[in-house]
Motif scaffolding. Sequence first.
Motif, PDB file in Angstrom:
ATOM      1  N   ILE A  70      23.860 -13.522 -30.211  1.00 18.70           N
ATOM      2  CA  ILE A  70      24.591 -14.044 -31.358  1.00 18.70           C
ATOM      3  C   ILE A  70      25.873 -14.753 -30.920  1.00 18.70           C
ATOM      4  O   ILE A  70      26.382 -15.611 -31.632  1.00 18.70           O
ATOM      5  CB  ILE A  70      24.897 -12.915 -32.362  1.00 18.70           C
ATOM      6  CG1 ILE A  70      25.403 -13.469 -33.678  1.00 18.70           C
ATOM      7  CG2 ILE A  70      25.888 -11.918 -31.804  1.00 18.70           C
ATOM      8  CD1 ILE A  70      24.421 -14.342 -34.381  1.00 18.70           C
ATOM      9  N   GLN A  71      26.395 -14.448 -29.731  1.00 24.16           N
ATOM     10  CA  GLN A  71      27.616 -15.091 -29.258  1.00 24.16           C
ATOM     11  C   GLN A  71      27.414 -16.583 -29.028  1.00 24.16           C
ATOM     12  O   GLN A  71      28.367 -17.337 -29.001  1.00 24.16           O
ATOM     13  CB  GLN A  71      28.106 -14.422 -27.968  1.00 24.16           C
ATOM     14  CG  GLN A  71      28.385 -12.946 -28.112  1.00 24.16           C
ATOM     15  CD  GLN A  71      29.406 -12.636 -29.191  1.00 24.16           C
ATOM     16  OE1 GLN A  71      30.358 -13.383 -29.386  1.00 24.16           O
ATOM     17  NE2 GLN A  71      29.209 -11.546 -29.895  1.00 24.16           N
ATOM     18  N   ALA A  72      26.153 -16.992 -28.850  1.00 19.21           N
ATOM     19  CA  ALA A  72      25.871 -18.411 -28.615  1.00 19.21           C
ATOM     20  C   ALA A  72      26.018 -19.236 -29.885  1.00 19.21           C
ATOM     21  O   ALA A  72      26.120 -20.447 -29.839  1.00 19.21           O
ATOM     22  CB  ALA A  72      24.457 -18.582 -28.057  1.00 19.21           C
ATOM     23  N   VAL A  73      26.016 -18.595 -31.048  1.00 24.56           N
ATOM     24  CA  VAL A  73      26.132 -19.299 -32.318  1.00 24.56           C
ATOM     25  C   VAL A  73      27.615 -19.475 -32.599  1.00 24.56           C
ATOM     26  O   VAL A  73      28.282 -18.562 -33.055  1.00 24.56           O
ATOM     27  CB  VAL A  73      25.432 -18.515 -33.461  1.00 24.56           C
ATOM     28  CG1 VAL A  73      25.491 -19.291 -34.746  1.00 24.56           C
ATOM     29  CG2 VAL A  73      24.005 -18.209 -33.077  1.00 24.56           C
ATOM     30  N   LYS A  74      28.160 -20.649 -32.312  1.00 25.66           N
ATOM     31  CA  LYS A  74      29.594 -20.883 -32.421  1.00 25.66           C
ATOM     32  C   LYS A  74      29.900 -21.777 -33.611  1.00 25.66           C
ATOM     33  O   LYS A  74      29.105 -22.598 -34.015  1.00 25.66           O
ATOM     34  CB  LYS A  74      30.110 -21.541 -31.150  1.00 25.66           C
ATOM     35  CG  LYS A  74      29.899 -20.696 -29.902  1.00 25.66           C
ATOM     36  CD  LYS A  74      30.635 -21.311 -28.749  1.00 25.66           C
ATOM     37  CE  LYS A  74      30.394 -20.613 -27.448  1.00 25.66           C
ATOM     38  NZ  LYS A  74      30.371 -19.216 -27.441  1.00 25.66           N
TER      39      LYS A  74
ATOM     40  N   MET B 272      18.136 -20.632 -35.315  1.00 25.79           N
ATOM     41  CA  MET B 272      17.156 -20.357 -34.256  1.00 25.79           C
ATOM     42  C   MET B 272      17.605 -20.960 -32.928  1.00 25.79           C
ATOM     43  O   MET B 272      17.508 -20.319 -31.886  1.00 25.79           O
ATOM     44  CB  MET B 272      15.775 -20.893 -34.649  1.00 25.79           C
ATOM     45  CG  MET B 272      15.163 -20.208 -35.862  1.00 25.79           C
ATOM     46  SD  MET B 272      14.919 -18.452 -35.644  1.00 25.79           S
ATOM     47  CE  MET B 272      13.542 -18.467 -34.523  1.00 25.79           C
ATOM     48  N   ARG B 273      18.095 -22.186 -32.954  1.00 24.09           N
ATOM     49  CA  ARG B 273      18.586 -22.821 -31.721  1.00 24.09           C
ATOM     50  C   ARG B 273      19.775 -22.057 -31.156  1.00 24.09           C
ATOM     51  O   ARG B 273      19.896 -21.875 -29.947  1.00 24.09           O
ATOM     52  CB  ARG B 273      18.971 -24.265 -31.985  1.00 24.09           C
ATOM     53  CG  ARG B 273      17.796 -25.178 -32.172  1.00 24.09           C
ATOM     54  CD  ARG B 273      18.253 -26.585 -32.422  1.00 24.09           C
ATOM     55  NE  ARG B 273      17.130 -27.448 -32.713  1.00 24.09           N
ATOM     56  CZ  ARG B 273      17.257 -28.636 -33.294  1.00 24.09           C
ATOM     57  NH1 ARG B 273      18.451 -29.092 -33.621  1.00 24.09           N
ATOM     58  NH2 ARG B 273      16.192 -29.366 -33.530  1.00 24.09           N
ATOM     59  N   GLY B 274      20.677 -21.626 -32.029  1.00 21.58           N
ATOM     60  CA  GLY B 274      21.842 -20.873 -31.591  1.00 21.58           C
ATOM     61  C   GLY B 274      21.480 -19.544 -30.960  1.00 21.58           C
ATOM     62  O   GLY B 274      22.181 -19.043 -30.080  1.00 21.58           O
ATOM     63  N   LEU B 275      20.383 -18.954 -31.406  1.00 16.69           N
ATOM     64  CA  LEU B 275      19.931 -17.680 -30.850  1.00 16.69           C
ATOM     65  C   LEU B 275      19.079 -17.868 -29.601  1.00 16.69           C
ATOM     66  O   LEU B 275      18.620 -16.892 -29.020  1.00 16.69           O
ATOM     67  CB  LEU B 275      19.135 -16.896 -31.904  1.00 16.69           C
ATOM     68  CG  LEU B 275      19.955 -16.366 -33.080  1.00 16.69           C
ATOM     69  CD1 LEU B 275      19.046 -15.769 -34.136  1.00 16.69           C
ATOM     70  CD2 LEU B 275      20.972 -15.348 -32.609  1.00 16.69           C
TER      71      LEU B 275
ATOM     72  N   ASP C 199      28.569 -16.189 -43.677  1.00 23.72           N
ATOM     73  CA  ASP C 199      27.214 -16.033 -44.213  1.00 23.72           C
ATOM     74  C   ASP C 199      26.160 -16.378 -43.164  1.00 23.72           C
ATOM     75  O   ASP C 199      25.142 -15.705 -43.044  1.00 23.72           O
ATOM     76  CB  ASP C 199      27.009 -16.907 -45.451  1.00 23.72           C
ATOM     77  CG  ASP C 199      27.764 -16.369 -46.661  1.00 23.72           C
ATOM     78  OD1 ASP C 199      28.219 -15.202 -46.602  1.00 23.72           O
ATOM     79  OD2 ASP C 199      27.896 -17.104 -47.644  1.00 23.72           O
ATOM     80  N   THR C 200      26.396 -17.440 -42.404  1.00 26.72           N
ATOM     81  CA  THR C 200      25.438 -17.828 -41.367  1.00 26.72           C
ATOM     82  C   THR C 200      25.389 -16.780 -40.268  1.00 26.72           C
ATOM     83  O   THR C 200      24.318 -16.488 -39.736  1.00 26.72           O
ATOM     84  CB  THR C 200      25.781 -19.211 -40.794  1.00 26.72           C
ATOM     85  OG1 THR C 200      25.819 -20.158 -41.871  1.00 26.72           O
ATOM     86  CG2 THR C 200      24.777 -19.653 -39.764  1.00 26.72           C
ATOM     87  N   LYS C 201      26.528 -16.167 -39.935  1.00 22.73           N
ATOM     88  CA  LYS C 201      26.524 -15.092 -38.943  1.00 22.73           C
ATOM     89  C   LYS C 201      25.700 -13.906 -39.439  1.00 22.73           C
ATOM     90  O   LYS C 201      24.943 -13.310 -38.682  1.00 22.73           O
ATOM     91  CB  LYS C 201      27.943 -14.648 -38.618  1.00 22.73           C
ATOM     92  CG  LYS C 201      28.688 -15.597 -37.727  1.00 22.73           C
ATOM     93  CD  LYS C 201      30.055 -15.064 -37.384  1.00 22.73           C
ATOM     94  CE  LYS C 201      30.810 -16.084 -36.546  1.00 22.73           C
ATOM     95  NZ  LYS C 201      32.153 -15.621 -36.210  1.00 22.73           N
ATOM     96  N   ARG C 202      25.836 -13.573 -40.721  1.00 22.84           N
ATOM     97  CA  ARG C 202      25.037 -12.474 -41.283  1.00 22.84           C
ATOM     98  C   ARG C 202      23.551 -12.807 -41.219  1.00 22.84           C
ATOM     99  O   ARG C 202      22.723 -11.965 -40.883  1.00 22.84           O
ATOM    100  CB  ARG C 202      25.442 -12.194 -42.734  1.00 22.84           C
ATOM    101  CG  ARG C 202      26.727 -11.420 -42.851  1.00 22.84           C
ATOM    102  CD  ARG C 202      27.048 -11.047 -44.278  1.00 22.84           C
ATOM    103  NE  ARG C 202      25.981 -10.271 -44.869  1.00 22.84           N
ATOM    104  CZ  ARG C 202      25.701 -10.273 -46.166  1.00 22.84           C
ATOM    105  NH1 ARG C 202      26.402 -11.006 -47.000  1.00 22.84           N
ATOM    106  NH2 ARG C 202      24.728  -9.536 -46.640  1.00 22.84           N
ATOM    107  N   LEU C 203      23.211 -14.055 -41.553  1.00 28.52           N
ATOM    108  CA  LEU C 203      21.811 -14.481 -41.453  1.00 28.52           C
ATOM    109  C   LEU C 203      21.319 -14.408 -40.012  1.00 28.52           C
ATOM    110  O   LEU C 203      20.215 -13.921 -39.749  1.00 28.52           O
ATOM    111  CB  LEU C 203      21.657 -15.914 -41.970  1.00 28.52           C
ATOM    112  CG  LEU C 203      21.478 -16.089 -43.464  1.00 28.52           C
ATOM    113  CD1 LEU C 203      21.655 -17.553 -43.845  1.00 28.52           C
ATOM    114  CD2 LEU C 203      20.141 -15.580 -43.907  1.00 28.52           C
ATOM    115  N   ALA C 204      22.139 -14.897 -39.062  1.00 27.68           N
ATOM    116  CA  ALA C 204      21.735 -14.896 -37.654  1.00 27.68           C
ATOM    117  C   ALA C 204      21.525 -13.480 -37.139  1.00 27.68           C
ATOM    118  O   ALA C 204      20.563 -13.211 -36.405  1.00 27.68           O
ATOM    119  CB  ALA C 204      22.777 -15.627 -36.814  1.00 27.68           C
ATOM    120  N   LEU C 205      22.392 -12.555 -37.524  1.00 24.58           N
ATOM    121  CA  LEU C 205      22.222 -11.163 -37.107  1.00 24.58           C
ATOM    122  C   LEU C 205      20.944 -10.569 -37.687  1.00 24.58           C
ATOM    123  O   LEU C 205      20.211  -9.846 -37.007  1.00 24.58           O
ATOM    124  CB  LEU C 205      23.434 -10.330 -37.525  1.00 24.58           C
ATOM    125  CG  LEU C 205      24.684 -10.550 -36.694  1.00 24.58           C
ATOM    126  CD1 LEU C 205      25.880  -9.854 -37.335  1.00 24.58           C
ATOM    127  CD2 LEU C 205      24.484 -10.059 -35.284  1.00 24.58           C
TER     128      LEU C 205
END
Length: 153
Positions: A65-69, A123-126, A74-80
Amino acid sequence: MLHAPTEFPFPGSVVLSKGLRWTIRQLFDNGATALIVRDGAGAQGRRREAVADLVDANLVDRDGIQAVKGIGRDTKRLALHVARHLRDSNEVVLRDLGQHLAVAHAAGDVPRIRDNYHLVEIMRGLGWHKAGWAGTGPTLSPVYRRTSKAVPA
């Protein structure tokens, strides 16, 4: 019986090799080479790999998740949520993931995705990349596959 996670690179630890999850079964050459196996329907295999070429899957899951900058809360919650949902997967059809997120949003677990591109950015960020297509006609959807990159210590 208690079960503690196995540390990398010992037998039983889960590793990534060429973007797929494998389990170390045995070490050879004083720990320089590992016998890795994949179990499950349609994913059976075994081979030897240099331990230096393997990536600890727990490290990737924890730090992915650290790659998602530069993203909002809300997007962080979705990514997690996506990272947790796909923890044991090596590939996913974007349409199926979108349907899962719609159900999770209806249950109040996650915010709503803006559109498909929003999901693609996550997805790309992860660390996932597009690896083909699934379905035909109106059910055509991209397939995303996990990628792994060794991070220097």
